[in-house]
Scaffold this active site. Structure first.
Site, short mmCIF file in Angstrom:
data_model
loop_
_atom_site.label_atom_id
_atom_site.label_comp_id
_atom_site.label_asym_id
_atom_site.label_seq_id
_atom_site.Cartn_x
_atom_site.Cartn_y
_atom_site.Cartn_z
N HIS A 125 0.90 -1.16 0.00
CA HIS A 125 -0.01 0.20 -0.06
C HIS A 125 0.95 1.34 0.01
O HIS A 125 2.11 1.05 0.37
CB HIS A 125 -0.93 0.08 1.29
CG HIS A 125 -1.63 -1.07 1.37
ND1 HIS A 125 -2.96 -1.10 1.28
CD2 HIS A 125 -1.50 -2.23 2.00
CE1 HIS A 125 -3.41 -2.51 1.55
NE2 HIS A 125 -2.65 -3.03 2.06
N TYR B 80 -2.02 -1.52 9.18
CA TYR B 80 -0.80 -2.25 8.57
C TYR B 80 0.15 -2.97 9.45
O TYR B 80 0.25 -2.57 10.53
CB TYR B 80 0.04 -1.24 7.69
CG TYR B 80 -0.77 -0.43 6.65
CD1 TYR B 80 -1.50 -1.07 5.72
CD2 TYR B 80 -0.93 1.12 6.82
CE1 TYR B 80 -2.20 -0.19 4.65
CE2 TYR B 80 -1.72 1.83 6.28
CZ TYR B 80 -2.19 1.33 5.03
OH TYR B 80 -3.10 2.09 4.19
N HIS C 34 -2.43 -3.27 -3.44
CA HIS C 34 -3.73 -3.14 -2.96
C HIS C 34 -4.65 -2.95 -4.50
O HIS C 34 -5.69 -3.78 -4.25
CB HIS C 34 -3.88 -1.73 -2.25
CG HIS C 34 -5.28 -1.90 -1.39
ND1 HIS C 34 -5.73 -0.91 -0.85
CD2 HIS C 34 -6.10 -2.89 -1.40
CE1 HIS C 34 -6.93 -1.05 -0.23
NE2 HIS C 34 -7.10 -2.14 -0.53
N LYS D 119 -8.75 1.70 -6.33
CA LYS D 119 -7.72 2.66 -6.01
C LYS D 119 -6.64 2.57 -6.77
O LYS D 119 -6.21 1.59 -7.26
CB LYS D 119 -7.20 2.04 -4.62
CG LYS D 119 -8.62 2.07 -3.46
CD LYS D 119 -8.06 1.47 -2.26
CE LYS D 119 -9.13 1.61 -1.15
NZ LYS D 119 -8.89 2.20 -0.05
N CYS E 271 -3.46 2.91 -5.33
CA CYS E 271 -2.53 2.45 -4.42
C CYS E 271 -2.12 0.99 -4.79
O CYS E 271 -3.06 0.29 -4.91
CB CYS E 271 -3.46 2.52 -2.98
SG CYS E 271 -2.32 1.50 -1.76
#
Length: 158
Positions: free
Chosen positions: A9, A38, A114, A134, A136
């Site tokens: 991420h 995380y 991700h 996303k 990310c």
């Protein structure tokens, strides 16, 4: 539970502004998490910060938390706030180092970004940019870590 994924991420913060582990933790708590979601956080200077034990389920990728390790790097947005690969040389080295260790610790894991966990809306077996939920982590994880993914399979005897 057996780990299947190492999920990369970005913090989705501007590369021109510091975003400390304490800020990350506070932001996740504000969203209702017990602590940062995380397992590891990589600062721009390459420091690797443990955010939660690997034995604890993360809170970083809905539907994948129970069988994964979440790794986040500081940044992911350029100075103007646009998604961009903002990793420093130190972050790249630290991420490589951490992934080397984790692949040996969890043979058979797959390293993914991700965004690679987005739904394959057209059913062609490939997650393409138009399907990303996303941006990310703002770089092509599977391509960059294909060698480590192959090593992981080999270590697992696959």
């Amino acid at each position: 539970m057996k780990k299947k994924y190492l999920i990369i991420h970005c913090s989705a913060t501007r590369c021109s502004r510091a975003y400390t582990p304490e800020q990350l933790d506070a932001d996740h708590r504000a969203r209702g998490f017990r602590c940062a979601g995380y397992h590891y956080y990589i600062r721009r200077n390459g420091d690797i910060v443990r955010m939660r034990p690997e034995t604890e389920i993360g809170a970083h990728a809905k539907g994948y938390n129970e069988n994964s390790i979440g790794i986040c790097y500081e940044g992911g947005l350029n100075e103007k706030g646009k998604p961009s690969d903002t990793r420093t040389k130190e972050q790249r080295n630290a991420l490589d180092f951490l992934l080397d260790i984790l692949v040996c610790r969890y043979p058979g894991v797959q390293i993914v970004g991700h965004r690679d966990l987005s739904k394959d809306r057209n059913g062609d077996g490939e997650i393409t940019p138009d399907e990303w939920e996303k941006y990310c982590p703002c770089f092509h994880v599977k391509r960059e870590y294909a060698r480590l993914n192959d090593l992981s399979k080999m270590l697992a005897g696959v």
